[in-house]
Motif scaffolding. Structure first.
Motif, mmCIF file in Angstrom:
data_model
loop_
_atom_site.group_PDB
_atom_site.id
_atom_site.type_symbol
_atom_site.label_atom_id
_atom_site.label_comp_id
_atom_site.label_asym_id
_atom_site.label_seq_id
_atom_site.Cartn_x
_atom_site.Cartn_y
_atom_site.Cartn_z
ATOM 1 N N ARG A 15 -1.499 -5.350 3.218
ATOM 2 C CA ARG A 15 -2.060 -5.926 4.443
ATOM 3 C C ARG A 15 -1.039 -6.836 5.118
ATOM 4 O O ARG A 15 -0.878 -6.812 6.343
ATOM 5 N N THR A 258 -2.035 -7.535 -1.828
ATOM 6 C CA THR A 258 -3.263 -6.843 -1.418
ATOM 7 C C THR A 258 -2.925 -5.624 -0.571
ATOM 8 O O THR A 258 -2.377 -5.753 0.531
ATOM 9 N N ARG A 259 -3.237 -4.443 -1.092
ATOM 10 C CA ARG A 259 -2.992 -3.209 -0.342
ATOM 11 C C ARG A 259 -4.253 -2.803 0.411
ATOM 12 O O ARG A 259 -5.368 -2.993 -0.055
ATOM 13 N N LEU A 260 -4.033 -2.255 1.581
ATOM 14 C CA LEU A 260 -5.138 -1.753 2.392
ATOM 15 C C LEU A 260 -5.624 -0.423 1.844
ATOM 16 O O LEU A 260 -4.834 0.370 1.330
ATOM 17 N N ASP A 261 -6.936 -0.176 1.968
ATOM 18 C CA ASP A 261 -7.414 1.179 1.722
ATOM 19 C C ASP A 261 -7.369 1.939 3.054
ATOM 20 O O ASP A 261 -6.985 1.385 4.086
ATOM 21 N N GLY A 264 -9.533 0.366 5.780
ATOM 22 C CA GLY A 264 -9.008 -0.933 6.176
ATOM 23 C C GLY A 264 -7.768 -0.801 7.045
ATOM 24 O O GLY A 264 -7.587 -1.536 8.025
ATOM 25 N N LEU A 265 -6.902 0.146 6.697
ATOM 26 C CA LEU A 265 -5.709 0.387 7.508
ATOM 27 C C LEU A 265 -6.095 0.914 8.886
ATOM 28 O O LEU A 265 -5.530 0.500 9.907
ATOM 29 N N LEU A 268 -7.282 -2.010 10.997
ATOM 30 C CA LEU A 268 -6.224 -2.936 11.385
ATOM 31 C C LEU A 268 -5.313 -2.337 12.453
ATOM 32 O O LEU A 268 -4.975 -3.010 13.440
#
Length: 522
Positions: A15, A258-261, A264-265, A268
């Motif tokens: 993120r 924290t990686r985006l799923d 979520g990506l 954003l």
């Protein structure tokens, strides 16, 4: 594993990497080199540690310093109206303290910058009638917009609150509310120092940065924060290990791992596309529409699901480079000069530079940077021939061409769908756009209709007014277009804002985007 392989195997960006990319786009609008905001965030964290802030306050300080100028894009049109080149005046403003006669001389020296003498005199006269009131209105809009955008991209409420104080001063002489001392969140007091100190240290050295901090101590800046710098300045400004500012700033982030799923990506990058479109109110909703069209065409042409998703994201991100071109150019009603056209031609390259450091978005970057390239090599910025353009690049170029035709521009009215379709056909026939992608787009355009909200209590007239407000028209311009009195339009605007919970144009624009109400009226 290389980044492209990571993306193919589903390793998505962290993120903070995407937010760091956004900060580089903000740098463009400030006229600062890439990674200015990242360096400011590092400095801010070092000061937060010296001042003994809690981990929660440190996290807010980091994010505040990273995106404190996010509102600058939303008010670029107003800056351009007053100052001509919005980017140049923001860049040069770092050299002056924003108070007293030196600041007034700076303002008057930059009003209507680059305009003919008659235009400059009239604009200066308009500003002098109520300079503080004019600036207060501009800065109030900026701060409210910044808070709206911080919330829109999913940052904590503490960050959204802090950026509302960007133009306030420790001595209470700031704008728009004249807050003083502890009324300004400590996170913003630190971010203000870090932002200015980074510029002065980078341009003139540590001693010059310290001198600037001392000169503004107790005025613009909190004395305690200044003292945290000048007590031992070298470690505060120390270069990142191996000179890698990006890696150092990512490491300082409170959620650095924290990686985006996938969803979520998607959310954003959609928010970032909305942010980019605010640079030019006449293009509001452009990136969302391009993203949807490109994905529809990709699906019709049988692309794999992950390729279609990448196309959609590229549609949202393709115009982020617009921020690096002055609104004075984008808003010009006539033909561009040679130098202006060169600035316009570089915006896909700037998009490429913003996306270049974000691991996991390699395909999106490849598609986005080529959205103005043509099969016959006549496009820009690189003049790439068709042999260098894959399916994704060709699809995105067609989607951009069609959607742009539907939208108004300062030099022409919006085209209706039939005219837009004919324009795309002609460009395809002349060898610019891919014929297969063009026909697929024309097949799907009759089926794409954005979902429009109809349960918010807005009347048809209020919806119409909202669309025009979102596209940057003043009350007077809306009145002329709709053949209404300016007072009637103002009443419509006030009722609309009350119903949707907006306080300014940016809030109204984001609402219109999210609920399918931003379509241009032709």
């Amino acid at each position: 594993m290389d980044p492209a392989a990571q993306q193919r195997q589903g390793v998505l960006p962290r993120r903070i990497e995407v937010l760091a990319g956004l900060s580089v786009a903000i740098d463009l609008g400030l006229g600062q080199p890439a990674e200015h905001m990242l360096r400011a965030a590092i400095i801010a964290c070092r000061l937060a540690d010296r001042l003994g802030l809690s981990s929660a306050q440190r996290a807010t300080t980091y994010c505040t310093a990273l995106i404190m100028w996010i509102g600058c894009n939303a008010d670029s049109q107003e800056y351009a109206r007053w100052f001509g080149d919005d980017i140049a005046v923001r860049r040069d403003a770092y050299s002056v303290d924003w108070t007293g006669m030196p600041f007034m001389r700076f303002l008057l020296g930059n009003v209507a910058r680059g305009e003919p003498v008659t235009r400059r005199v009239l604009t200066i006269g308009e500003m002098l009638r109520d300079a503080r009131g004019q600036l207060a209105a501009l800065m109030h809009s900026h701060c409210t917009s910044a808070a709206e955008l911080a919330h829109h991209i999913g940052l904590p409420v503490e960050v959204a609150r802090a950026v509302e104080y960007t133009f306030e001063r420790f001595d209470g002489a700031g704008l728009p509310r004249g807050c003083a001392g502890g009324e300004i969140p400590i996170e913003m007091r630190i971010a203000q120092v870090a932002d200015v100190a980074e510029v002065h240290q980078r341009m003139y050295g540590v001693d010059a940065a310290v001198a600037t901090m001392r000169a503004r101590r107790g005025g613009h800046f909190d004395p305690a924060v200044v003292d945290a710098v000048i007590g031992d300045p070298e470690p505060v400004f120390a270069a990142a290990a191996d000179g890698d500012v990006w890696a150092a700033a990512i490491a300082e982030a409170p959620d650095s791992e924290t990686r985006l799923d996938q969803d979520g990506l998607d959310r954003l990058v959609g928010a970032i596309g909305d942010f980019a479109d605010l640079k030019c109110p006449f293009a509001l909703g452009h990136s969302r529409a391009v993203a949807a069209l490109a994905a529809d065409v990709g699906t019709m042409l049988g692309l794999e699901a992950d390729e279609v998703r990448a196309l959609r994201r590229a549609g949202h991100l393709h115009d982020i480079g617009r921020l690096g071109v002055s609104s004075r150019i984008w808003s010009k009603p006539g033909e561009f000069t040679g130098s202006e056209w060169e600035r316009v031609r570089i915006h896909p390259y700037l998009t490429d530079r913003v996306l270049s450091r974000i691991s996991g978005l390699e395909r999106e970057r490849t598609f986005a940077r080529a959205h103005h390239e043509h099969l016959d090599g006549s496009g820009y910025p690189l003049g790439m021939p068709g042999t260098s353009l894959g399916a994704g690049e060709r699809i995105l170029a067609v989607a951009v061409a069609y959607q742009s035709a539907l939208e108004p521009r300062p030099y022409r009215e919006a085209m209706d769908p039939a005219a837009a379709a004919e324009r795309v056909r002609q460009r395809s026939a002349h060898g610019q756009l891919d014929p297969g992608c063009t026909e697929s787009l024309l097949s799907v355009t009759g089926h794409y209709t954005p979902r429009v909200r109809d349960d918010d209590g807005l009347t048809p007239r209020e919806r119409e007014v909202l669309a025009h407000v979102a596209r940057g028209l003043s009350n007077r311009q809306i009145a002329e277009k709709l053949v209404l009195s300016e007072k009637t339009v103002r009443n419509h605007v006030e009722r609309t804002y009350a119903k949707i919970g907006a306080s300014n144009r940016v809030g109204a624009s984001l609402y219109a985007l999210q609920h399918g109400l931003a379509s241009p009226f032709v």
